[in-house]
Write an enzyme that holds these catalytic residues in place. Structure first.
Site, PDB file in Angstrom:
ATOM      1  N   CYS A  81     -48.387 -92.656  95.381  1.00  0.00           N
ATOM      2  CA  CYS A  81     -47.045 -92.048  93.990  1.00  0.00           C
ATOM      3  C   CYS A  81     -46.489 -92.503  93.892  1.00  0.00           C
ATOM      4  CB  CYS A  81     -47.800 -90.588  94.673  1.00  0.00           C
ATOM      5  SG  CYS A  81     -46.424 -89.300  93.777  1.00  0.00           S
ATOM      6  N   ASN A 162     -53.877 -97.121  92.675  1.00  0.00           N
ATOM      7  CA  ASN A 162     -54.958 -95.623  92.896  1.00  0.00           C
ATOM      8  C   ASN A 162     -55.460 -95.640  91.718  1.00  0.00           C
ATOM      9  OD1 ASN A 162     -52.429 -95.008  91.344  1.00  0.00           O
ATOM     10  ND2 ASN A 162     -52.158 -92.906  92.334  1.00  0.00           N
ATOM     11  N   HIS A 164     -57.035 -94.803  87.545  1.00  0.00           N
ATOM     12  CA  HIS A 164     -56.158 -94.412  86.701  1.00  0.00           C
ATOM     13  C   HIS A 164     -57.332 -95.061  85.237  1.00  0.00           C
ATOM     14  CE1 HIS A 164     -52.566 -92.994  87.857  1.00  0.00           C
ATOM     15  NE2 HIS A 164     -52.476 -94.481  89.038  1.00  0.00           N
ATOM     16  N   GLU A 218     -54.112 -84.914  87.250  1.00  0.00           N
ATOM     17  CA  GLU A 218     -53.915 -85.765  88.199  1.00  0.00           C
ATOM     18  C   GLU A 218     -55.324 -85.633  88.758  1.00  0.00           C
ATOM     19  OE1 GLU A 218     -51.292 -86.968  90.566  1.00  0.00           O
ATOM     20  OE2 GLU A 218     -49.491 -86.182  89.008  1.00  0.00           O
ATOM     21  N   CYS A 227     -46.132 -88.103  86.221  1.00  0.00           N
ATOM     22  CA  CYS A 227     -47.100 -88.707  86.308  1.00  0.00           C
ATOM     23  C   CYS A 227     -46.629 -90.423  87.125  1.00  0.00           C
ATOM     24  CB  CYS A 227     -49.013 -89.147  86.843  1.00  0.00           C
ATOM     25  SG  CYS A 227     -49.672 -90.095  87.806  1.00  0.00           S
ATOM     26  N   GLY A 228     -46.089 -90.518  88.218  1.00  0.00           N
ATOM     27  CA  GLY A 228     -45.002 -91.956  87.726  1.00  0.00           C
ATOM     28  C   GLY A 228     -46.874 -93.552  87.663  1.00  0.00           C
ATOM     29  N   GLY A 230     -49.596 -92.976  86.775  1.00  0.00           N
ATOM     30  CA  GLY A 230     -50.389 -92.747  85.634  1.00  0.00           C
ATOM     31  C   GLY A 230     -48.961 -93.522  83.830  1.00  0.00           C
TER      32      GLY A 230
HETATM   33  N1  LIG Z   1     -52.727 -87.578  92.141  1.00  0.00           N
HETATM   34  C1  LIG Z   1     -52.726 -88.692  92.795  1.00  0.00           C
HETATM   35  C2  LIG Z   1     -51.443 -89.113  93.608  1.00  0.00           C
HETATM   36  C3  LIG Z   1     -50.037 -88.809  92.949  1.00  0.00           C
HETATM   37  C4  LIG Z   1     -49.254 -89.671  91.870  1.00  0.00           C
HETATM   38  C5  LIG Z   1     -48.097 -88.858  91.731  1.00  0.00           C
HETATM   39  N2  LIG Z   1     -48.189 -87.766  91.418  1.00  0.00           N
HETATM   40  C6  LIG Z   1     -47.216 -90.014  90.925  1.00  0.00           C
HETATM   41  O1  LIG Z   1     -46.602 -89.792  90.562  1.00  0.00           O
HETATM   42  O2  LIG Z   1     -47.890 -91.356  90.778  1.00  0.00           O
HETATM   43  C7  LIG Z   1     -54.015 -89.960  93.029  1.00  0.00           C
HETATM   44  O3  LIG Z   1     -54.863 -89.041  93.122  1.00  0.00           O
HETATM   45  O4  LIG Z   1     -53.938 -90.493  92.755  1.00  0.00           O
END
Ligand SMILES: N[C@@H](CCC[C@H](N)C(=O)O)C(=O)O
Length: 287
Positions: A81, A162, A164, A218, A227-228, A230
């Protein structure tokens, strides 16, 4: 009166992507929350309310200063995150009085440093581009994924620890993410579900630096203001497609992040941190 002590928390956010942060080093109850308690704390009506719950934990790696555990509002634990990493880095630097810190995550060790009173840069590690690393359910070209939904088609898949899927569109603001996000998040091509980004390339205002408008659905949290990871994935996707240089301003609903895909394939993210308030978690949320 209950003799169980309430658990202190801090509410923080990065560009409006908000977190309840618990300190598992000070109180081990924070390390043992099950998904139903996490959902109760994240609930915006009955709990405190947040997109992600973050637990600061003792590191298991000797080169790290702190470890962070990351849970989506739906209770699922995830590896990365970006916005919360800046927040935890800011807390750890305030604690130690140092200008830099190493944070242990399930996605790896991340180096972070202060760039101002509330500005933090984090090396988010390498962008992962192989289909197995996203992961995808079957071998596919991650630069052109063969899935679509309504007006969205042909995304780029990128893992920042994670998953994307980034869709390039004429006008990201006109996409009905509320309607399209859930189906894409749960598309069978993504065995671990996916975060979904829609992005529009904007005219550059300086050489060597692109500008991208991006919105996000998300995984495990729905639409958030930023979302960083993202933003990192979107810059990598745009550069892979030849749409921008390897550095860009990412303009999200909550504000801007500066993202650079470095020559060693690591992605550098720079952006703000905000600490909103502190409080005590009611024991009814813990049992
Ligand atoms: N929802 C994401 C995890 C959180 C990501 C976040 N808000 C960011 O800033 O990167 C997931 O399930 O991978």
């Amino acid at each position: 009166m209950s003799d169980i002590a309430a658990l202190p928390f801090r509410k923080m956010h990065g560009l409006g992507n908000d977190f309840v942060v618990l300190d598992g080093r000070a109180d081990s109850r924070a390390l043992a929350l099950d998904p139903s308690r996490i959902r109760a704390i994240a609930d915006r009506r009955a709990g405190i309310g947040c997109d992600q719950l973050i637990v600061v934990a003792p590191p298991t790696d000797r080169s790290a200063d702190v470890r962070m555990l990351i849970f989506n509002a739906d209770g699922s634990e995830v590896a990365a995150c970006g916005n919360a990493t800046r927040c935890v880095a800011w807390l750890a630097m305030a604690e130690s009085g140092q200008n830099s810190v190493v944070i242990e995550t399930r996605a790896g060790l991340l180096d972070a440093e202060s760039r101002g009173p509330s500005l933090v840069a984090v090396d988010m590690g390498p962008a992962r581009l192989d289909w197995r690393e996203i992961p995808l359910a079957q071998a596919e070209d991650t630069l052109h994924l063969g899935i679509s939904a309504g007006p969205l088609a042909d995304p780029v898949a990128v893992s920042m620890g994670n998953p994307h899927a980034v869709f390039f569109v004429e006008d990201a603001d006109s996409v009905d993410l509320e309607a399209l996000g859930p189906g894409l998040e749960h598309h069978p091509i993504f065995p671990e579900r996916s975060n979904i980004e829609v992005a529009t390339i904007l005219p550059a205002t300086e050489p060597g630096r692109g500008r991208i408008r991006m919105r996000v659905w998300e995984r495990g949290a729905g639409i958030t203001p930023a979302c960083g990871t993202g933003a990192c994935a979107t810059l990598v996707a745009a550069a892979r497609r030849g749409l921008t240089p390897r550095r860009a301003e990412l303009i999200l609903d909550g504000g801007s992040l500066e993202i650079e895909w470095l020559p060693d394939d690591h992605v550098l993210m720079t952006g703000p941190v905000a600490s909103s308030f502190t409080g005590l978690l009611d024991v009814s949320l813990l049992s």
